[in-house]
Enzyme design. Structure first.
Site, PDB file in Angstrom:
ATOM      1  N   LYS A 103       0.841  -1.203   0.000  1.00  0.00           N
ATOM      2  CA  LYS A 103       0.000   0.000   0.000  1.00  0.00           C
ATOM      3  C   LYS A 103       0.871   1.246   0.000  1.00  0.00           C
ATOM      4  CE  LYS A 103      -3.939  -2.308   2.120  1.00  0.00           C
ATOM      5  NZ  LYS A 103      -4.628  -2.756   3.327  1.00  0.00           N
TER       6      LYS A 103
ATOM      7  N   GLN B 171      -4.975  -1.657   9.457  1.00  0.00           N
ATOM      8  CA  GLN B 171      -4.941  -2.983   8.852  1.00  0.00           C
ATOM      9  C   GLN B 171      -5.576  -4.011   9.794  1.00  0.00           C
ATOM     10  OE1 GLN B 171      -3.858  -3.527   5.688  1.00  0.00           O
ATOM     11  NE2 GLN B 171      -4.287  -5.705   5.826  1.00  0.00           N
TER      12      GLN B 171
ATOM     13  N   ASP C  66     -11.385   2.799   3.915  1.00  0.00           N
ATOM     14  CA  ASP C  66     -11.806   1.400   3.795  1.00  0.00           C
ATOM     15  C   ASP C  66     -13.327   1.295   3.630  1.00  0.00           C
ATOM     16  OD1 ASP C  66      -9.790  -0.575   3.897  1.00  0.00           O
ATOM     17  OD2 ASP C  66      -9.449  -0.210   6.034  1.00  0.00           O
TER      18      ASP C  66
HETATM   19  N1  GUN Z   1      -7.305  -6.855   5.872  1.00  0.00           N
HETATM   20  C1  GUN Z   1      -7.630  -7.570   4.768  1.00  0.00           C
HETATM   21  N2  GUN Z   1      -8.231  -6.778   3.861  1.00  0.00           N
HETATM   22  C2  GUN Z   1      -8.279  -5.550   4.396  1.00  0.00           C
HETATM   23  C3  GUN Z   1      -8.764  -4.300   3.915  1.00  0.00           C
HETATM   24  O1  GUN Z   1      -9.306  -4.157   2.825  1.00  0.00           O
HETATM   25  N3  GUN Z   1      -8.607  -3.254   4.781  1.00  0.00           N
HETATM   26  C4  GUN Z   1      -8.045  -3.374   5.995  1.00  0.00           C
HETATM   27  N4  GUN Z   1      -7.963  -2.303   6.750  1.00  0.00           N
HETATM   28  N5  GUN Z   1      -7.580  -4.515   6.460  1.00  0.00           N
HETATM   29  C5  GUN Z   1      -7.697  -5.587   5.656  1.00  0.00           C
END
Ligand code: GUN
Length: 281
Positions: free
Chosen positions: A49, A93, A116
Protein backbone atom coordinates in the site's frame (compact mmCIF):
# COMPACT_ATOMS: atom_id res chain seq x y z
CA UNK A 1 -11.35 -21.52 -22.58
CA UNK A 2 -11.95 -18.44 -20.44
CA UNK A 3 -10.58 -14.99 -21.13
CA UNK A 4 -8.25 -14.08 -18.27
CA UNK A 5 -9.14 -10.81 -16.56
CA UNK A 6 -5.74 -9.22 -16.02
CA UNK A 7 -6.07 -7.27 -12.77
CA UNK A 8 -2.45 -6.20 -12.87
CA UNK A 9 -2.86 -4.59 -16.27
CA UNK A 10 -6.23 -2.96 -15.45
CA UNK A 11 -4.73 -1.71 -12.17
CA UNK A 12 -1.82 -0.17 -14.02
CA UNK A 13 -4.18 1.75 -16.32
CA UNK A 14 -6.23 3.06 -13.38
CA UNK A 15 -3.11 3.97 -11.37
CA UNK A 16 -1.88 6.02 -14.34
CA UNK A 17 -5.23 7.82 -14.36
CA UNK A 18 -4.93 8.42 -10.60
CA UNK A 19 -1.34 9.71 -10.91
CA UNK A 20 -2.46 12.25 -13.53
CA UNK A 21 -5.32 13.39 -11.34
CA UNK A 22 -3.06 13.71 -8.27
CA UNK A 23 -0.51 15.75 -10.21
CA UNK A 24 -3.22 18.24 -11.18
CA UNK A 25 -4.65 18.68 -7.66
CA UNK A 26 -3.97 21.82 -5.62
CA UNK A 27 -3.24 19.66 -2.54
CA UNK A 28 -1.32 16.44 -1.95
CA UNK A 29 -3.56 13.57 -0.83
CA UNK A 30 -2.19 11.78 2.25
CA UNK A 31 -2.84 8.28 3.60
CA UNK A 32 -1.93 6.89 7.02
CA UNK A 33 -1.71 3.12 7.35
CA UNK A 34 -1.63 1.64 10.84
CA UNK A 35 -0.36 -1.88 11.44
CA UNK A 36 -0.52 -3.42 14.91
CA UNK A 37 1.35 -6.63 15.66
CA UNK A 38 3.39 -9.11 13.69
CA UNK A 39 1.07 -10.75 11.15
CA UNK A 40 3.45 -11.40 8.21
CA UNK A 41 0.71 -11.24 5.53
CA UNK A 42 -0.49 -7.89 6.89
CA UNK A 43 3.07 -6.55 6.83
CA UNK A 44 3.29 -7.38 3.10
CA UNK A 45 -0.08 -5.72 2.38
CA UNK A 46 0.95 -2.58 4.26
CA UNK A 47 4.26 -2.37 2.42
CA UNK A 48 2.48 -2.74 -0.92
CA UNK A 49 0.00 0.00 0.00
CA UNK A 50 2.83 2.35 0.93
CA UNK A 51 4.73 1.69 -2.32
CA UNK A 52 1.56 2.15 -4.41
CA UNK A 53 0.92 5.53 -2.77
CA UNK A 54 4.40 6.77 -3.63
CA UNK A 55 4.04 5.63 -7.23
CA UNK A 56 0.96 7.79 -7.83
CA UNK A 57 2.19 10.79 -5.81
CA UNK A 58 0.10 10.25 -2.67
CA UNK A 59 1.85 11.15 0.59
CA UNK A 60 1.87 8.21 2.99
CA UNK A 61 2.71 7.50 6.59
CA UNK A 62 3.03 3.99 7.98
CA UNK A 63 2.68 3.39 11.72
CA UNK A 64 3.98 -0.02 12.79
CA UNK A 65 2.92 -0.60 16.37
CA UNK A 66 3.93 -3.51 18.62
CA UNK A 67 1.59 -6.43 19.35
CA UNK A 68 1.12 -5.21 22.95
CA UNK A 69 -0.17 -1.75 21.94
CA UNK A 70 -3.00 -0.74 24.27
CA UNK A 71 -6.48 0.33 23.26
CA UNK A 72 -5.72 3.84 24.56
CA UNK A 73 -2.51 4.11 22.54
CA UNK A 74 -4.23 3.03 19.32
CA UNK A 75 -7.25 5.28 19.86
CA UNK A 76 -4.85 8.12 20.70
CA UNK A 77 -3.02 7.68 17.40
CA UNK A 78 -6.32 7.62 15.47
CA UNK A 79 -7.46 10.80 17.23
CA UNK A 80 -4.21 12.46 16.19
CA UNK A 81 -4.59 11.28 12.57
CA UNK A 82 -8.22 12.45 12.53
CA UNK A 83 -6.91 15.97 13.21
CA UNK A 84 -3.85 15.89 10.95
CA UNK A 85 -4.21 18.25 7.96
CA UNK A 86 -1.69 16.20 5.91
CA UNK A 87 -3.78 13.03 6.25
CA UNK A 88 -7.00 12.49 4.30
CA UNK A 89 -7.29 8.72 4.57
CA UNK A 90 -6.78 6.44 7.59
CA UNK A 91 -6.53 2.68 7.27
CA UNK A 92 -6.05 0.36 10.22
CA UNK A 93 -4.94 -2.98 8.85
CA UNK A 94 -7.10 -5.91 9.98
CA UNK A 95 -7.00 -8.33 11.69
CA UNK A 96 -6.00 -6.62 14.94
CA UNK A 97 -4.47 -8.49 17.89
CA UNK A 98 -7.17 -10.17 19.98
CA UNK A 99 -7.14 -7.67 22.84
CA UNK A 100 -8.20 -4.83 20.51
CA UNK A 101 -11.83 -4.49 19.41
CA UNK A 102 -11.92 -3.82 15.65
CA UNK A 103 -15.41 -2.35 15.84
CA UNK A 104 -14.37 0.23 18.41
CA UNK A 105 -11.25 1.08 16.43
CA UNK A 106 -13.14 1.53 13.15
CA UNK A 107 -15.74 3.68 14.94
CA UNK A 108 -12.94 6.00 16.11
CA UNK A 109 -11.92 6.87 12.53
CA UNK A 110 -13.51 10.03 11.14
CA UNK A 111 -16.03 8.79 8.54
CA UNK A 112 -14.75 11.26 5.94
CA UNK A 113 -11.22 9.79 6.34
CA UNK A 114 -12.43 6.17 6.41
CA UNK A 115 -10.98 5.07 3.06
CA UNK A 116 -11.81 1.40 3.79
CA UNK A 117 -15.52 2.36 4.07
CA UNK A 118 -15.82 0.16 7.16
CA UNK A 119 -17.32 2.80 9.51
CA UNK A 120 -21.05 2.25 10.14
CA UNK A 121 -21.80 5.67 8.63
CA UNK A 122 -20.15 4.64 5.36
CA UNK A 123 -21.67 1.14 5.47
CA UNK A 124 -25.10 2.76 5.88
CA UNK A 125 -24.45 5.16 2.99
CA UNK A 126 -23.55 2.23 0.75
CA UNK A 127 -26.74 0.45 1.76
CA UNK A 128 -28.89 3.39 0.62
CA UNK A 129 -26.80 3.94 -2.52
CA UNK A 130 -25.57 7.43 -1.56
CA UNK A 131 -21.90 6.82 -0.81
CA UNK A 132 -18.60 8.67 -0.85
CA UNK A 133 -16.32 5.63 -0.71
CA UNK A 134 -16.77 1.99 -1.60
CA UNK A 135 -14.88 -0.77 0.22
CA UNK A 136 -11.74 -1.47 -1.76
CA UNK A 137 -12.05 -5.16 -2.63
CA UNK A 138 -15.70 -5.19 -3.77
CA UNK A 139 -15.13 -1.91 -5.64
CA UNK A 140 -12.12 -3.49 -7.34
CA UNK A 141 -14.23 -6.45 -8.42
CA UNK A 142 -16.86 -4.14 -9.93
CA UNK A 143 -14.16 -2.21 -11.79
CA UNK A 144 -12.69 -5.46 -13.21
CA UNK A 145 -16.15 -6.49 -14.42
CA UNK A 146 -16.86 -3.03 -15.91
CA UNK A 147 -13.50 -2.67 -17.65
CA UNK A 148 -13.81 -6.17 -19.13
CA UNK A 149 -17.03 -5.06 -20.85
CA UNK A 150 -19.21 -7.50 -18.88
CA UNK A 151 -22.77 -6.34 -18.22
CA UNK A 152 -24.29 -6.95 -14.79
CA UNK A 153 -27.90 -5.72 -15.07
CA UNK A 154 -30.38 -8.58 -14.93
CA UNK A 155 -27.68 -11.22 -14.39
CA UNK A 156 -27.81 -13.96 -11.77
CA UNK A 157 -24.90 -13.18 -9.45
CA UNK A 158 -23.84 -15.47 -6.64
CA UNK A 159 -21.46 -14.29 -3.92
CA UNK A 160 -19.89 -16.97 -1.72
CA UNK A 161 -18.98 -15.44 1.65
CA UNK A 162 -20.77 -12.93 3.86
CA UNK A 163 -17.98 -10.98 5.55
CA UNK A 164 -18.38 -7.29 6.28
CA UNK A 165 -15.21 -6.59 4.26
CA UNK A 166 -16.14 -8.44 1.06
CA UNK A 167 -19.26 -10.63 0.82
CA UNK A 168 -21.94 -8.29 2.17
CA UNK A 169 -20.77 -5.10 0.40
CA UNK A 170 -20.07 -7.09 -2.79
CA UNK A 171 -23.70 -8.23 -2.86
CA UNK A 172 -24.85 -4.63 -2.36
CA UNK A 173 -22.68 -3.27 -5.19
CA UNK A 174 -23.94 -5.95 -7.60
CA UNK A 175 -27.49 -5.08 -6.52
CA UNK A 176 -26.82 -1.39 -7.24
CA UNK A 177 -25.91 -2.48 -10.78
CA UNK A 178 -29.29 -4.24 -11.05
CA UNK A 179 -28.12 -7.83 -10.72
CA UNK A 180 -30.22 -10.54 -9.08
CA UNK A 181 -27.99 -11.43 -6.14
CA UNK A 182 -27.72 -14.51 -3.95
CA UNK A 183 -25.32 -14.63 -0.99
CA UNK A 184 -24.08 -18.09 0.04
CA UNK A 185 -22.25 -19.04 3.21
CA UNK A 186 -21.22 -21.97 5.37
CA UNK A 187 -24.85 -22.82 6.24
CA UNK A 188 -26.17 -22.67 2.67
CA UNK A 189 -27.97 -25.85 1.66
CA UNK A 190 -27.21 -27.09 -1.87
CA UNK A 191 -24.29 -24.71 -2.43
CA UNK A 192 -23.15 -26.30 -5.72
CA UNK A 193 -26.63 -26.08 -7.16
CA UNK A 194 -26.99 -22.41 -6.20
CA UNK A 195 -23.55 -21.59 -7.64
CA UNK A 196 -24.40 -23.33 -10.92
CA UNK A 197 -27.16 -20.77 -11.47
CA UNK A 198 -24.65 -17.94 -11.51
CA UNK A 199 -23.86 -15.91 -14.61
CA UNK A 200 -21.31 -14.13 -12.39
CA UNK A 201 -19.81 -16.06 -9.47
CA UNK A 202 -17.74 -14.21 -6.87
CA UNK A 203 -15.89 -16.35 -4.35
CA UNK A 204 -14.67 -14.80 -1.09
CA UNK A 205 -14.25 -17.86 1.11
CA UNK A 206 -10.55 -18.16 1.89
CA UNK A 207 -10.13 -21.87 1.13
CA UNK A 208 -7.91 -23.16 -1.67
CA UNK A 209 -9.74 -25.36 -4.17
CA UNK A 210 -13.18 -24.50 -2.75
CA UNK A 211 -14.84 -23.67 -6.08
CA UNK A 212 -14.70 -26.73 -8.32
CA UNK A 213 -15.73 -27.01 -11.98
CA UNK A 214 -19.01 -28.79 -11.14
CA UNK A 215 -20.14 -25.61 -9.28
CA UNK A 216 -19.72 -23.43 -12.37
CA UNK A 217 -22.14 -22.96 -15.25
CA UNK A 218 -20.73 -23.18 -18.77
CA UNK A 219 -19.83 -19.61 -19.84
CA UNK A 220 -20.01 -18.06 -16.36
CA UNK A 221 -17.80 -15.16 -15.22
CA UNK A 222 -15.73 -16.31 -12.22
CA UNK A 223 -14.16 -13.77 -9.88
CA UNK A 224 -11.77 -15.15 -7.26
CA UNK A 225 -11.28 -12.97 -4.18
CA UNK A 226 -9.47 -15.73 -2.23
CA UNK A 227 -5.91 -15.20 -0.97
CA UNK A 228 -4.65 -18.56 0.23
CA UNK A 229 -1.48 -20.62 0.27
CA UNK A 230 -1.45 -24.03 -1.38
CA UNK A 231 0.38 -27.08 0.02
CA UNK A 232 3.63 -25.77 -1.52
CA UNK A 233 3.22 -22.36 0.09
CA UNK A 234 2.31 -20.65 -3.18
CA UNK A 235 -0.33 -17.93 -3.29
CA UNK A 236 -3.64 -19.20 -4.69
CA UNK A 237 -7.31 -18.30 -4.70
CA UNK A 238 -10.50 -20.22 -3.85
CA UNK A 239 -11.03 -21.50 -7.36
CA UNK A 240 -9.74 -24.76 -8.87
CA UNK A 241 -8.30 -22.60 -11.62
CA UNK A 242 -7.46 -24.89 -14.55
CA UNK A 243 -10.67 -26.92 -14.45
CA UNK A 244 -12.87 -23.85 -13.94
CA UNK A 245 -11.06 -21.83 -16.64
CA UNK A 246 -11.97 -24.57 -19.13
CA UNK A 247 -15.67 -23.86 -18.45
CA UNK A 248 -15.88 -20.14 -17.68
CA UNK A 249 -16.12 -17.25 -20.17
CA UNK A 250 -13.98 -14.95 -17.97
CA UNK A 251 -11.84 -15.71 -14.93
CA UNK A 252 -9.56 -13.77 -12.59
CA UNK A 253 -6.21 -15.37 -11.71
CA UNK A 254 -4.56 -15.36 -8.27
CA UNK A 255 -2.17 -13.63 -8.05
CA UNK A 256 -2.78 -10.84 -10.57
CA UNK A 257 -6.58 -10.61 -10.45
CA UNK A 258 -8.51 -8.92 -7.65
CA UNK A 259 -5.46 -8.35 -5.39
CA UNK A 260 -3.87 -5.42 -7.24
CA UNK A 261 -7.29 -3.81 -7.65
CA UNK A 262 -7.86 -3.63 -3.89
CA UNK A 263 -4.88 -1.33 -3.48
CA UNK A 264 -5.82 0.67 -6.58
CA UNK A 265 -9.27 1.36 -5.12
CA UNK A 266 -7.64 2.45 -1.86
CA UNK A 267 -5.62 5.03 -3.82
CA UNK A 268 -8.81 6.20 -5.53
CA UNK A 269 -10.61 6.53 -2.19
CA UNK A 270 -7.71 8.51 -0.74
CA UNK A 271 -7.90 10.99 -3.64
CA UNK A 272 -11.69 11.22 -3.19
CA UNK A 273 -11.23 11.89 0.55
CA UNK A 274 -8.61 14.58 -0.09
CA UNK A 275 -10.85 16.33 -2.63
CA UNK A 276 -13.87 16.26 -0.31
CA UNK A 277 -11.90 17.48 2.73
CA UNK A 278 -10.18 20.12 0.60
CA UNK A 279 -13.49 21.27 -0.91
CA UNK A 280 -12.43 20.36 -4.45
CA UNK A 281 -15.24 19.12 -6.69
N1 GUN B 1 -7.31 -6.86 5.87
C1 GUN B 1 -7.63 -7.57 4.77
N2 GUN B 1 -8.23 -6.78 3.86
C2 GUN B 1 -8.28 -5.55 4.40
C3 GUN B 1 -8.76 -4.30 3.92
O1 GUN B 1 -9.31 -4.16 2.82
N3 GUN B 1 -8.61 -3.25 4.78
C4 GUN B 1 -8.05 -3.37 6.00
N4 GUN B 1 -7.96 -2.30 6.75
N5 GUN B 1 -7.58 -4.52 6.46
C5 GUN B 1 -7.70 -5.59 5.66
Amino acid sequence: MATIINGKEISKTIREEIAKEVAALPLRPGLAVVLVGNDPASAVYVRNKNTACREVGIYSEVYTLPEETTREELLGLIAQLNESPAIHGILVQLPLPRHLDPEEVIMAIRPDKDVDAFHPVNVGKIMIGNFDFLPCTPAGVMELIRRSGISVAGKECVVIGRSNIVGKPQAMLLLHENATVTVCHSRTVGLSEVCRRADILVSAVGKAGFVTADMVKEGAVVIDVGMNRDENGRLCGDVDYDAVAAKASYITPVPGGVGPMTITMLLKNTVTAAKRIGGIS
